[in-house]
Design a protein around this motif. Structure first.
Motif, short mmCIF file in Angstrom:
data_model
loop_
_atom_site.label_atom_id
_atom_site.label_comp_id
_atom_site.label_asym_id
_atom_site.label_seq_id
_atom_site.Cartn_x
_atom_site.Cartn_y
_atom_site.Cartn_z
N GLU A 100 0.85 -1.20 0.00
CA GLU A 100 0.00 0.00 0.00
C GLU A 100 0.88 1.25 0.00
N VAL A 101 0.69 2.08 -1.03
CA VAL A 101 1.50 3.30 -1.19
C VAL A 101 0.57 4.51 -1.20
N PRO A 102 1.09 5.70 -0.92
CA PRO A 102 0.22 6.90 -0.92
C PRO A 102 -0.26 7.25 -2.31
N VAL A 103 -1.43 7.86 -2.38
CA VAL A 103 -1.97 8.35 -3.65
C VAL A 103 -1.07 9.49 -4.14
N GLY A 104 -0.73 9.46 -5.44
CA GLY A 104 0.16 10.46 -6.01
C GLY A 104 1.53 9.93 -6.33
N ILE A 105 1.71 8.60 -6.20
CA ILE A 105 3.01 7.97 -6.45
C ILE A 105 3.24 7.79 -7.95
N ARG A 106 4.47 8.07 -8.37
CA ARG A 106 4.93 7.71 -9.71
C ARG A 106 5.92 6.56 -9.56
N VAL A 107 5.73 5.51 -10.36
CA VAL A 107 6.63 4.36 -10.32
C VAL A 107 7.65 4.53 -11.45
N LEU A 108 8.93 4.57 -11.08
CA LEU A 108 10.00 4.83 -12.05
C LEU A 108 10.97 3.66 -12.08
N ASP A 109 11.45 3.37 -13.29
CA ASP A 109 12.50 2.38 -13.49
C ASP A 109 13.72 3.10 -14.06
N GLN A 110 14.90 2.76 -13.57
CA GLN A 110 16.11 3.47 -13.98
C GLN A 110 16.37 3.35 -15.48
N GLU A 111 15.98 2.24 -16.06
CA GLU A 111 16.26 2.02 -17.48
C GLU A 111 15.17 2.57 -18.39
N THR A 112 13.91 2.29 -18.04
CA THR A 112 12.80 2.65 -18.94
C THR A 112 12.08 3.93 -18.55
N GLY A 113 12.37 4.47 -17.38
CA GLY A 113 11.73 5.72 -16.96
C GLY A 113 10.38 5.49 -16.28
N LEU A 114 9.40 6.34 -16.59
CA LEU A 114 8.09 6.28 -15.94
C LEU A 114 7.32 5.03 -16.36
N LEU A 115 6.86 4.26 -15.38
CA LEU A 115 6.09 3.05 -15.64
C LEU A 115 4.60 3.24 -15.38
N SER A 116 4.29 3.98 -14.31
CA SER A 116 2.87 4.14 -13.95
C SER A 116 2.72 5.31 -12.99
N GLU A 117 1.51 5.90 -12.97
CA GLU A 117 1.16 6.94 -12.01
C GLU A 117 -0.06 6.47 -11.22
N LEU A 118 0.11 6.32 -9.94
CA LEU A 118 -0.98 5.87 -9.07
C LEU A 118 -1.61 7.10 -8.42
N ASP A 119 -2.42 7.82 -9.21
CA ASP A 119 -2.97 9.09 -8.75
C ASP A 119 -4.43 9.00 -8.32
N GLU A 120 -4.94 7.77 -8.18
CA GLU A 120 -6.33 7.57 -7.72
C GLU A 120 -6.36 6.47 -6.69
#
Length: 383
Positions: A100-120
């Motif tokens: 469980e993570v806070p709303v507003g998290i961006r999941v980043l990977d060092q190689e591919t960059g932005l993977l997902s935004e958990l904004d809801e």
């Protein structure tokens, strides 16, 4: 002798100051590993269970500090799949891990960059998949789960973002218009971590405001709080620019800026970080109007605040922006006066409501246009 020397050196070490032991985390790196697939049973054609997966799930009220408490080694491992046996030909799936993570998290990977935004609330992301179970297609050998090191980057979600240089009176304003209790002092950088406060109205309407650390010139390039501040402005719906009527000077080594130059400096920092921030609605608060000479000072520049383009000739070359803020309201106040604080609360609400209404009208026009185009489409003519 060596032991005594090390003991004496240890004893004179200065303790870490409380304000450096920040309880606010907005970036966290986690290693996630899916469960290993269970082996199959060749003799009976048994299939091993699939390994469990690791998911990130957005939930209100959670913080990255909660994640660290639950996973102190910053490693999340899902359960392995069950191996096939005579008693159970089809092995059971491994246990999933839901972080469980806070709303507003961006999941980043060092190689591919932005993977997902958990904004809801409730939105989830597959962080590491489990390995497949052993079967005839893989020689009945279970496969290892996915292993990834991901960065969780939090961007606060608030209606209003408070922007200004240090010691402009931001914390005093936040304390006055909400029930928050930020640190207030006569020196700069009293706010060292972002926090969200709530403005409450008599009709139970609530508006959230993010009190963020003060900027300095060069914040776009990570000077001072840098990106740790600016990234939290991106998800706000209204920028509340706050300046001292008498200007700002960080130290004796820095040039003093008057209140108009301070606005241009803030404009420049926002532009250099992300030009789209300048498209947001904006209100300008001129604070500390109770100071001696404040009225004379604001009279010099008041005509330029509503139209920053007219005052560009007064702007130093190093602060000249290529794109200007569009200021919807200019509010001269003293943050110590509750009557003027009430004026700020109403102005913030008015701007947010007007912009929301405009957005609804634009969306309605777009729908009408799409419907008109759809109705105007004609099929082949019959001759």
């Amino acid at each position: 002798m060596v032991f005594i020397q090390s003991y004496l050196l240890k004893s004179v070490k200065k303790p870490i100051r409380n304000y450096l032991k920040s309880r606010f985390l907005d970036t966290l790196r986690l290693t996630t590993k899916g469960g290993h697939g269970g082996n199959g049973l060749p003799k009976y054609g048994g299939v091993g269970g699939q390994g469990g997966a690791v998911y990130f799930v957005a939930k209100e009220g959670k913080s990255l500090r909660d994640v660290v408490k639950k996973y102190p080694n910053k490693r999340v491992v899902a359960g392995n799949g069950e191996e096939s046996s005579k008693a159970r030909i089809l092995g059971r799936r491994g246990t999933d891990q839901k972080v469980e993570v806070p709303v507003g998290i961006r999941v980043l990977d060092q190689e591919t960059g932005l993977l997902s935004e958990l904004d809801e609330e409730g939105k989830s992301f597959l962080a590491a998949g489990g390995g497949s179970g052993g079967c005839s297609g893989n020689s009945f050998l279970g496969k290892p789960g996915q292993l990834r090191t991901l960065t969780l980057d939090l961007k606060l979600i608030a209606d209003v973002g408070l922007v200004g240089f240090p010691n402009a009176g931001k914390s005093t304003l936040v304390k006055a218009i909400s029930n928050a209790s930020p640190k207030i002092a006569s020196y700069p950088f009293t706010t060292i971590r972002p926090q969200i406060a709530t403005i409450e109205y008599e009709d139970y309407r609530q508006i959230t405001i993010a009190d963020l650390p003060g900027l300095i010139e060069g914040a776009h390039a990570n000077f001072g709080m840098g990106h740790k501040f600016l990234k939290h402005v991106e998800r706000t719906r209204l920028l509340l620019i706050m300046v001292d009527v008498c200007g700002f000077q960080l130290s004796q080594q820095h040039q003093k800026r008057n209140c108009l130059e301070t606005v241009y400096a803030l404009n420049k920092e926002l532009e250099l970080y992300d030009k789209t921030l300048l498209d947001k609605p904006c209100a300008l608060i001129i604070n500390k109007m109770d100071k001696e000479g404040a009225v004379e000072e604001i009279c010099k520049y008041e005509k330029y605040f509503h139209s920053l383009e007219d005052g560009l000739e007064l702007c130093p070359k190093e602060l000249l922006p290529s794109k200007l803020l569009s200021i919807d309201a200019v509010i001269p106040i003293s943050a110590k006066s509750m009557k003027e604080i009430e004026k700020v609360k109403q102005e913030v609400r008015t701007i947010l409501d007007l912009k929301a209404e405009e957005k609804l009208q634009e969306e309605a026009l777009d729908r009408d246009e799409q419907l008109r185009l759809k109705l105007s489409e004609r099929g082949p003519k019959v001759v």
